[in-house]
Write an enzyme that holds these catalytic residues in place. Sequence first.
Site, PDB file in Angstrom:
ATOM      1  CB  SER A  94      20.118  -2.158  -2.266  1.00 37.43           C
ATOM      2  OG  SER A  94      20.653  -1.489  -3.388  1.00 37.43           O
ATOM      3  CG  HIS A  98      22.826  -5.032 -15.004  1.00 40.36           C
ATOM      4  ND1 HIS A  98      22.854  -3.740 -15.461  1.00 40.36           N
ATOM      5  CD2 HIS A  98      23.454  -5.027 -13.792  1.00 40.36           C
ATOM      6  CE1 HIS A  98      23.470  -2.972 -14.560  1.00 40.36           C
ATOM      7  NE2 HIS A  98      23.837  -3.731 -13.539  1.00 40.36           N
ATOM      8  CG  HIS A 108      18.808   1.337  -8.353  1.00 42.51           C
ATOM      9  ND1 HIS A 108      18.364   2.548  -7.868  1.00 42.51           N
ATOM     10  CD2 HIS A 108      19.548   0.782  -7.373  1.00 42.51           C
ATOM     11  CE1 HIS A 108      18.841   2.731  -6.648  1.00 42.51           C
ATOM     12  NE2 HIS A 108      19.544   1.674  -6.318  1.00 42.51           N
ATOM     13  CG  ASN A 110      17.901   2.211  -2.288  1.00 45.34           C
ATOM     14  OD1 ASN A 110      17.796   2.700  -1.167  1.00 45.34           O
ATOM     15  ND2 ASN A 110      18.229   2.931  -3.362  1.00 45.34           N
ATOM     16  CB  VAL A 111      12.941   0.728   0.627  1.00 46.45           C
ATOM     17  CG1 VAL A 111      12.053   1.342  -0.446  1.00 46.45           C
ATOM     18  CG2 VAL A 111      12.827  -0.780   0.588  1.00 46.45           C
ATOM     19  NE  ARG A 112      19.171   5.303   1.782  1.00 43.13           N
ATOM     20  CZ  ARG A 112      18.807   5.728   0.586  1.00 43.13           C
ATOM     21  NH1 ARG A 112      18.352   4.859  -0.290  1.00 43.13           N
ATOM     22  NH2 ARG A 112      18.875   7.005   0.259  1.00 43.13           N
ATOM     23  CG  HIS A 177      31.817  12.352 -14.964  1.00 46.02           C
ATOM     24  ND1 HIS A 177      30.904  11.858 -14.069  1.00 46.02           N
ATOM     25  CD2 HIS A 177      32.172  11.296 -15.738  1.00 46.02           C
ATOM     26  CE1 HIS A 177      30.720  10.567 -14.284  1.00 46.02           C
ATOM     27  NE2 HIS A 177      31.476  10.198 -15.299  1.00 46.02           N
ATOM     28  N   GLY A 260      32.765  -0.729   6.216  1.00 47.78           N
ATOM     29  CA  GLY A 260      33.262  -2.099   6.324  1.00 47.78           C
ATOM     30  C   GLY A 260      32.261  -3.126   5.878  1.00 47.78           C
ATOM     31  NE  ARG A 262      29.578 -11.609   1.656  1.00 45.69           N
ATOM     32  CZ  ARG A 262      29.160 -12.111   0.490  1.00 45.69           C
ATOM     33  NH1 ARG A 262      28.316 -11.404  -0.261  1.00 45.69           N
ATOM     34  NH2 ARG A 262      29.580 -13.274   0.064  1.00 45.69           N
TER      35      ARG A 262
END
Length: 305
Positions: A94, A98, A108, A110-112, A177, A260, A262
Amino acid sequence: MSAPDIAAVKQYLLSLQDNICQALEAADGKAVFVEDAWEREQGGGGRTRVISDGAVFEKGGVNFSHVYGDKLPPSASASRPELAGRSFEAMGVSLVIHPHNPYVPTSHANVRFFIAEKEGEEPIWWFGGGFDLTPYYGNDEDCRSWHQAAKDACDPFGAEVYPHFKQWCDDYFFLKHRNEPRGIGGLFFDDLNQGGFEHSFALMRSIGNAYAPAYTPIVERRKNTEYGEHQRDFQLHRRGRYVEFNLVFDRGTLFGLQSGGRTESILMSLPPEVRWSYDWQPEPGTEEARLYDHYLQPQDWLADH
């Protein structure tokens, strides 16, 4: 249907992290990524790589993580009750970049891969990911080249893949929003296991490999554009939208915090400087207003091209 090859996925993700970091360092020309290897007490760990105060990039992170455990966090099991009682493994790359210059977009990607197993039952697995672009000052050439790269990555897997993943991205990276998109989109997909493991893995690799060749030419075209405090101020306000999305809606952030993970690695996606002003609005007829009026309107960037 072929069984998932977890080791092959991990090997690919580690090499992808290396390749993207090398491409971004070359684009910056000054700063290099600093690595922070970490271990997760409940199982697993990762490599966080951060670049900062470069010639082009103000802050960026390219993370690899591989975590596992006996119980899924609420963000994963609430919408997927069939996962209850299963052990899990989740791994991915990920990144968020900036730039200093407001004319260079934030990007941005990511691959997962996720797998949940239970003795005596078939594993439940899928791939997810994508990439998206968040300009502050839009440019049609950049939008078209970005989406062309996205389409080229998807086309070998069927003509329907790009429009489906593009629409999914437009729908996902939307601040409800604020009633506005986060940027000009790209690709987003989740729960991908159709066609079996090899097919899904190949599609994920194609999208992961497309990110750096899609982003770095945009960086090269815009990094020397002159700007002043006015443009910087607008960039900081728009970064606020980025923060709002990541902390309120982003599934990866929620999963990481609830499992949990990091914290420093999860929140590395946040920009180093940001601004909120009460009821801030761009002046009508300005470049800033055009971002809202033209670029933040979901559209077919490849129409007639």
